[in-house]
Design a protein around this motif. Structure first.
Motif, PDB file in Angstrom:
ATOM      1  N   UNK A 102       0.645  -1.216   0.034  1.00 43.82           N
ATOM      2  CA  UNK A 102       0.099   0.062   0.190  1.00 43.82           C
ATOM      3  C   UNK A 102       0.712   1.379   0.024  1.00 43.82           C
ATOM      4  N   UNK A 103       2.068   1.279   0.496  1.00 41.18           N
ATOM      5  CA  UNK A 103       2.937   2.264   0.615  1.00 41.18           C
ATOM      6  C   UNK A 103       3.816   2.297  -0.624  1.00 41.18           C
ATOM      7  N   UNK A 104       3.719   1.289  -1.658  1.00 36.69           N
ATOM      8  CA  UNK A 104       4.331   1.286  -2.889  1.00 36.69           C
ATOM      9  C   UNK A 104       5.970   1.342  -2.743  1.00 36.69           C
ATOM     10  N   UNK A 105       6.276   0.683  -1.559  1.00 34.92           N
ATOM     11  CA  UNK A 105       7.631   0.380  -1.154  1.00 34.92           C
ATOM     12  C   UNK A 105       8.221   1.235  -0.421  1.00 34.92           C
ATOM     13  N   UNK A 106       7.509   2.355   0.004  1.00 33.94           N
ATOM     14  CA  UNK A 106       8.266   3.416   0.825  1.00 33.94           C
ATOM     15  C   UNK A 106       8.551   2.927   2.411  1.00 33.94           C
ATOM     16  N   UNK A 107       7.585   2.083   2.651  1.00 33.34           N
ATOM     17  CA  UNK A 107       7.631   1.276   4.001  1.00 33.34           C
ATOM     18  C   UNK A 107       7.974   0.008   3.746  1.00 33.34           C
ATOM     19  N   UNK A 108       9.046  -0.459   4.506  1.00 29.06           N
ATOM     20  CA  UNK A 108       9.587  -1.820   4.313  1.00 29.06           C
ATOM     21  C   UNK A 108       8.565  -2.529   5.176  1.00 29.06           C
ATOM     22  N   UNK A 109       8.361  -3.792   4.720  1.00 30.53           N
ATOM     23  CA  UNK A 109       7.564  -4.893   5.449  1.00 30.53           C
ATOM     24  C   UNK A 109       7.983  -4.960   6.983  1.00 30.53           C
ATOM     25  N   UNK A 110       9.288  -5.016   7.032  1.00 32.38           N
ATOM     26  CA  UNK A 110       9.775  -5.333   8.360  1.00 32.38           C
ATOM     27  C   UNK A 110       9.586  -3.985   9.393  1.00 32.38           C
ATOM     28  N   UNK A 111       9.697  -2.713   8.671  1.00 33.63           N
ATOM     29  CA  UNK A 111       9.442  -1.670   9.538  1.00 33.63           C
ATOM     30  C   UNK A 111       7.951  -1.475   9.956  1.00 33.63           C
ATOM     31  N   UNK A 112       6.987  -2.028   8.999  1.00 33.97           N
ATOM     32  CA  UNK A 112       5.701  -1.775   9.406  1.00 33.97           C
ATOM     33  C   UNK A 112       5.412  -2.906  10.320  1.00 33.97           C
ATOM     34  N   UNK A 113       5.836  -4.193  10.062  1.00 35.19           N
ATOM     35  CA  UNK A 113       5.448  -5.144  11.097  1.00 35.19           C
ATOM     36  C   UNK A 113       5.899  -4.654  12.663  1.00 35.19           C
ATOM     37  N   UNK A 114       7.006  -3.946  12.644  1.00 35.14           N
ATOM     38  CA  UNK A 114       7.833  -3.638  13.694  1.00 35.14           C
ATOM     39  C   UNK A 114       6.631  -2.447  14.398  1.00 35.14           C
ATOM     40  N   UNK A 115       6.582  -1.426  13.557  1.00 37.81           N
ATOM     41  CA  UNK A 115       5.601  -0.479  14.200  1.00 37.81           C
ATOM     42  C   UNK A 115       4.088  -1.065  14.534  1.00 37.81           C
ATOM     43  N   UNK A 116       3.589  -2.016  13.917  1.00 34.20           N
ATOM     44  CA  UNK A 116       2.286  -2.592  14.502  1.00 34.20           C
ATOM     45  C   UNK A 116       2.609  -3.270  15.935  1.00 34.20           C
ATOM     46  N   UNK A 117       3.828  -3.970  16.052  1.00 32.47           N
ATOM     47  CA  UNK A 117       3.922  -4.676  17.400  1.00 32.47           C
ATOM     48  C   UNK A 117       4.329  -3.722  18.497  1.00 32.47           C
ATOM     49  N   UNK A 118       5.077  -2.488  18.138  1.00 32.28           N
ATOM     50  CA  UNK A 118       5.290  -1.355  19.200  1.00 32.28           C
ATOM     51  C   UNK A 118       4.007  -0.785  19.487  1.00 32.28           C
TER      52      UNK A 118
END
Length: 148
Positions: free
Chosen positions: A50-66
């Motif tokens: 959805x972010x067209x690669x601007x946000x990595x999957x790792x960062x997005x996953x980490x953000x949702x965990x946080x």
């Protein structure tokens, strides 16, 4: 066309979800199970697309965990559901995005994953592969002069 390919094809109608919120067990059991076991990874994959690669999957996953650690993961994930809805003019159904992610986040993530897949973007492959980027089958470029 194989039987499996025919099963995965879904008619895409603009302004409508291709599947229902609770269709996870009837259509895509593997994604459903994965989302229940690893929701942060599933979310990261969806967010990267959805972010067209601007946000990595790792960062997005980490953000949702946080965010989940302080009780707000559902809110963060619901923002991406809204982004998906706006991108494809989908209705906010069966209820508000926040409520869907708060009360049944795995079902919401599974539906979002299916929606992207039916629209030609497979979150499990990532943004770069979908758009002609390097994948694991492509050897890295080695400049000349790097010989031994």
């Amino acid at each position: 066309m194989s039987e499996q390919e025919g099963k995965n094809e879904k008619k895409v109608t603009e302004g409508q979800w291709t599947t229902g919120l609770y269709d996870c067990l009837s259509e895509d059991i593997s994604t459903c199970c994965f989302t229940w076991v690893c929701p942060c990874v599933a979310f990261g994959r969806i967010a990267e697309i959805l972010d067209k690669g601007e946000t990595s999957r790792g960062l997005a996953g980490l953000m949702v965990v946080a965010m989940s650690s302080i009780g707000c993961g559902w809110y963060y994930a619901s923002k991406y559901r809204a982004k998906l809805r706006h991108q494809y003019a989908l209705p906010e159904a069966p209820c508000a995005d926040g409520a869907i992610h708060c009360f049944c986040c795995p079902c919401a993530l599974t539906q979002e994953h299916r929606e992207l897949k039916h629209r030609g973007l497979d979150p499990s492959l990532g943004w770069n592969i979908e758009n002609g980027g390097l994948n694991s089958n492509t050897p890295p470029f080695v400049a000349s002069g790097m010989d031994r």
